[in-house]
Scaffold this motif. Structure first.
Motif, PDB file in Angstrom:
ATOM      1  N   GLU A  85      28.424  16.963  -6.540  1.00 19.96           N
ATOM      2  CA  GLU A  85      28.677  15.747  -7.324  1.00 19.96           C
ATOM      3  C   GLU A  85      27.925  14.556  -6.730  1.00 19.96           C
ATOM      4  O   GLU A  85      27.352  13.741  -7.463  1.00 19.96           O
ATOM      5  CB  GLU A  85      30.179  15.451  -7.368  1.00 19.96           C
ATOM      6  N   LYS A  86      27.908  14.467  -5.396  1.00 18.44           N
ATOM      7  CA  LYS A  86      27.155  13.392  -4.733  1.00 18.44           C
ATOM      8  C   LYS A  86      25.665  13.517  -5.035  1.00 18.44           C
ATOM      9  O   LYS A  86      24.992  12.521  -5.313  1.00 18.44           O
ATOM     10  CB  LYS A  86      27.371  13.462  -3.212  1.00 18.44           C
ATOM     11  N   ASN A  88      24.291  15.015  -7.616  1.00 14.78           N
ATOM     12  CA  ASN A  88      24.077  14.702  -9.033  1.00 14.78           C
ATOM     13  C   ASN A  88      24.029  13.198  -9.265  1.00 14.78           C
ATOM     14  O   ASN A  88      23.161  12.690  -9.986  1.00 14.78           O
ATOM     15  CB  ASN A  88      25.197  15.325  -9.870  1.00 14.78           C
ATOM     16  N   ARG A  89      24.962  12.474  -8.639  1.00 15.50           N
ATOM     17  CA  ARG A  89      25.004  11.013  -8.796  1.00 15.50           C
ATOM     18  C   ARG A  89      23.750  10.364  -8.217  1.00 15.50           C
ATOM     19  O   ARG A  89      23.182   9.441  -8.810  1.00 15.50           O
ATOM     20  CB  ARG A  89      26.259  10.439  -8.128  1.00 15.50           C
ATOM     21  N   ASN A  93      21.036   8.157 -10.271  1.00 12.05           N
ATOM     22  CA  ASN A  93      20.739   6.772  -9.889  1.00 12.05           C
ATOM     23  C   ASN A  93      19.242   6.550  -9.695  1.00 12.05           C
ATOM     24  O   ASN A  93      18.718   5.472  -9.988  1.00 12.05           O
ATOM     25  CB  ASN A  93      21.476   6.403  -8.595  1.00 12.05           C
ATOM     26  N   ASP A  97      19.832   9.229 -16.264  1.00 17.45           N
ATOM     27  CA  ASP A  97      21.153   9.818 -16.505  1.00 17.45           C
ATOM     28  C   ASP A  97      21.111  11.242 -17.060  1.00 17.45           C
ATOM     29  O   ASP A  97      22.099  11.966 -16.978  1.00 17.45           O
ATOM     30  CB  ASP A  97      21.943   8.936 -17.480  1.00 17.45           C
TER      31      ASP A  97
END
Length: 214
Positions: A85-86, A88-89, A93, A97
């Motif tokens: 998840e980190k 992916n974020r 960024n 997106d």
């Protein structure tokens, strides 16, 4: 004159797939090409402990799908998916997106040329004697029943004043034919004496033998 060709470039589109798969027009081609390189570099730097063999990118209908092939996918995924998840974020960024990540596990680590090259480079950075690192990698590949392997090291080996190259070969390694599945990997070891290049070629057998096995 030496007639040299990159082992993957020689086979891509024939026996190997492209690592970037998309169709672009003149306006977007350059932008996407640079972005692909930045994404691959970002993923390798973020997941260097996971043993990333390769990163493949597909672009369809405005969506960017990133396939990460790693020896230790659990490190990328993390506990309950926290690490992925980190990642992916961070990718969203930096690159937009419309990004999704797919993690794939690499099997047969001992006969994967890129992972073998990375392992030898890691051993050299830990100050293991270069011949010992080469012998250990070859022994592991032979145990996993590879048909042939070649390891080439270039640089100030053993802290020598003058840079040189040293190679070790085991078994059969026909590089001039497309009938044989040749895997190639490259890595660099950063030592106190400078950079040492590690190249690995592994013969995984004839394609026709694999078809017969299926």
């Amino acid at each position: 004159m030496g007639q040299k060709v990159h082992p993957n470039g020689f086979r891509v589109g024939i026996t190997k797939r492209w690592n970037s798969r998309w169709i672009a027009n003149k306006e977007t081609y350059g932008t996407w090409l640079v972005e692909d390189q930045l994404i691959k570099r970002f993923v390798r730097n973020s997941c260097h402990q996971a043993g990333v063999e390769k990163v493949q990118i597909e672009r369809t209908n405005g969506q960017v799908k990133i396939f990460i092939f790693a020896a230790r996918p659990g490190i990328i995924i993390g506990k309950k998916g926290s690490e992925i998840e980190k990642l992916n974020r961070a990718l969203m960024n930096n690159f937009g997106d419309n990004i999704s990540v797919d993690i794939r596990e690499v099997k047969n680590v001992k006969t994967n040329a890129q992972l073998v090259a990375m392992n030898v480079a890691e051993q050299l950075e830990k100050r293991t004697y270069f011949r010992r690192a080469m012998n250990k990698a070859i022994e592991s590949a032979v145990e996993d029943k590879c048909k042939g392997i070649k390891i080439l090291l270039s640089g100030r080996l053993g802290g020598a004043e003058m840079a040189r190259s040293e190679k070790q070969i085991f078994g059969s390694l026909p590089l001039g034919t497309l009938e044989v599945d040749i895997d190639y990997g490259f890595a660099e070891a950063t030592t106190t004496y400078g950079q040492i290049g590690v190249k690995v070629w592994i013969n995984k057998g004839y394609f026709r033998d694999k078809v017969e096995e299926i």
